[in-house]
Motif scaffolding. Structure first.
Motif, mmCIF file in Angstrom:
data_model
loop_
_atom_site.group_PDB
_atom_site.id
_atom_site.type_symbol
_atom_site.label_atom_id
_atom_site.label_comp_id
_atom_site.label_asym_id
_atom_site.label_seq_id
_atom_site.Cartn_x
_atom_site.Cartn_y
_atom_site.Cartn_z
ATOM 1 N N THR A 1 5.623 -5.410 -0.256
ATOM 2 C CA THR A 1 6.773 -4.544 -0.473
ATOM 3 C C THR A 1 7.642 -4.962 -1.668
ATOM 4 O OG1 THR A 1 6.785 -3.964 1.842
ATOM 5 C CG2 THR A 1 8.821 -3.598 0.651
ATOM 6 N N SER B 1 5.650 4.526 6.936
ATOM 7 C CA SER B 1 6.858 4.135 6.205
ATOM 8 C C SER B 1 8.091 4.607 6.967
ATOM 9 C CB SER B 1 6.841 4.697 4.795
ATOM 10 O OG SER B 1 6.750 6.099 4.819
ATOM 11 N N SER B 2 9.126 3.812 6.901
ATOM 12 C CA SER B 2 10.340 4.139 7.643
ATOM 13 C C SER B 2 11.349 4.790 6.706
ATOM 14 C CB SER B 2 10.933 2.875 8.236
ATOM 15 O OG SER B 2 11.372 2.035 7.184
ATOM 16 N N LEU B 3 12.364 5.367 7.318
ATOM 17 C CA LEU B 3 13.407 6.004 6.516
ATOM 18 C C LEU B 3 14.079 4.995 5.607
ATOM 19 C CD1 LEU B 3 15.033 8.414 9.100
ATOM 20 C CD2 LEU B 3 13.417 8.903 7.256
ATOM 21 N N ALA B 4 14.223 3.760 6.113
ATOM 22 C CA ALA B 4 14.865 2.709 5.320
ATOM 23 C C ALA B 4 14.080 2.463 4.028
ATOM 24 C CB ALA B 4 14.952 1.428 6.132
ATOM 25 N N TYR B 5 12.735 2.456 4.150
ATOM 26 C CA TYR B 5 11.896 2.256 2.961
ATOM 27 C C TYR B 5 12.066 3.397 1.985
ATOM 28 C CZ TYR B 5 9.318 -1.740 4.669
ATOM 29 O OH TYR B 5 8.962 -2.982 5.082
ATOM 30 N N ARG C 1 14.511 5.259 1.451
ATOM 31 C CA ARG C 1 15.785 5.207 0.733
ATOM 32 C C ARG C 1 15.785 4.121 -0.324
ATOM 33 N NH1 ARG C 1 20.566 5.269 4.344
ATOM 34 N NH2 ARG C 1 21.196 3.792 2.738
ATOM 35 N N ARG C 2 15.075 3.042 -0.018
ATOM 36 C CA ARG C 2 15.076 1.885 -0.910
ATOM 37 C C ARG C 2 14.208 2.087 -2.149
ATOM 38 N NH1 ARG C 2 13.021 -3.669 0.921
ATOM 39 N NH2 ARG C 2 13.731 -4.668 -0.973
#
Ligand code: C2E
Ligand code: MG
Ligand code: MG
Ligand code: MG
Length: 285
Positions: free
Chosen positions: A161, A188-192, A194-195
């Motif tokens: 990552t 993949s998560s929402l946090a990813y 956004r990042r």
């Protein structure tokens, strides 16, 4: 164990395994040769702007016309390229050819912008010089960076990552667009999301396929379109085959679409015609 399953079964098993290995080595050799001799080809599938119904760009898809086996599907040779490292020179060739072609078509259409999407394998991120390679190809072909879109799967976000994030930021700094391909099938998560500097979500064909048939899939597609909107990302639906799917996606406010309903991936001459004919008037409704 061998006895329990029967000697015949066991004896049959090994030659088949050996055949598999030999075939794989042969294909690997053939692929290396084909790449060196410039025998790989690209087909192009149009991307349609759902607001204007015009062809705004293409996705470049690799094709391998094999002298004895016929046309080999990318799903059969990309994994070999990935496993052998051939994906690096292959990926560079695809990028160069797709950009060169985009510049040519755009010039032929009086400078009308053309967005070109190129698939990039997670293995290409193993090389620290990916951004340099892309920058070199843009310079060699004269392709404006903002007309190039790189498609990658969620695995790029989920493996290595930190290193991959750094590479994506360097790619982004060149001014190009980044898309997540087959979105919704990975982890993949929402946090990813956004990042990472992602511009576009390509909704996987498996959702589109069951639009209007399975309520859950319709709801999921709607959710992905909304997610894209709220994160300021464009949404592209892949695999549209029927008018009903198109109508549903339009209603959801999905921005762009691809699929057999509009056109299969086609050889360069045909794609060039589609782009020229698509100028000015909507070609699909
Ligand atoms: P992808 O990037 O998700 O590309 C979409 C695939 O779906 C293409 O298959 C396309 O022909 C197919 N498709 C498009 N519209 C429809 C439709 O309406 N219905 C159905 N049933 N299929 C549709 P293709 O060309 O066989 O490529 C398969 C995969 O191989 C691609 O999936 C991509 O992951 C990979 N690939 C292709 N070219 C390259 C390349 O140059 N580099 C890398 N790394 N991967 C590539
Ligand atoms: Mg793709
Ligand atoms: Mg896809
Ligand atoms: Mg796909």
């Amino acid at each position: 164990q061998a006895k329990a399953t029967g000697g015949g079964g066991f004896a049959e098993y090994r030659p088949r395994m050996r055949e598999g290995l030999v075939e794989r080595l042969e294909l690997e050799n053939d692929l290396r040769g084909a790449l060196e001799r410039g025998e790989l080809r690209l087909h192009y599938q149009p991307t349609i702007d759902l607001e204007t119904s015009q062809v705004v760009g293409f996705e470049a898809l690799a094709r391998w016309p094999h002298p004895t086996r016929g046309m080999i599907n990318p799903l059969d040779f990309i994994p070999i390229a990935e496993a052998t490292g051939l994906i690096v020179p292959l990926g560079r060739w695809v990028l160069h050819e797709a950009c060169r072609q985009a510049v040519e078509w755009s010039a032929a259409a009086g400078g009308r912008p053309l967005k070109m999407s190129v698939n990039v394998s997670v293995r290409q991120f193993d090389r620290a010089d990916l951004a340099e390679t892309v920058a070199a190809v843009l310079a060699e072909t004269g392709m404006p960076a903002d007309r190039l879109c790189l498609e990658m799967t969620e695995s790029v976000l989920m493996t290595d990552t930190e290193a991959n994030l750094e590479q994506l930021l360097r790619l982004k700094a060149l001014g190009l667009t980044l898309a997540i391909d087959d979105f919704g099938t990975g982890y993949s998560s929402l946090a990813y999301l956004r990042r990472f500097p992602v511009d576009t979500l390509k909704i996987d064909r498996s959702f589109v396929e069951r639009l209007g048939v399975i309520a859950d899939d319709t709801a999921l597609t709607d959710t992905i379109v909304r997610l894209g909107k709220s994160l300021g990302m464009a949404t592209v639906a892949e695999g549209i085959e029927e008018f009903g799917q198109l109508a549903a996606l339009r209603e959801m406010g999905c921005g762009f679409a691809q699929g057999y309903y509009f056109s299969r991936p086609v050889p360069p001459a045909e794609a060039g015609r589609l782009f020229l004919e698509g100028a000015g008037s909507p070609v699909f409704s």
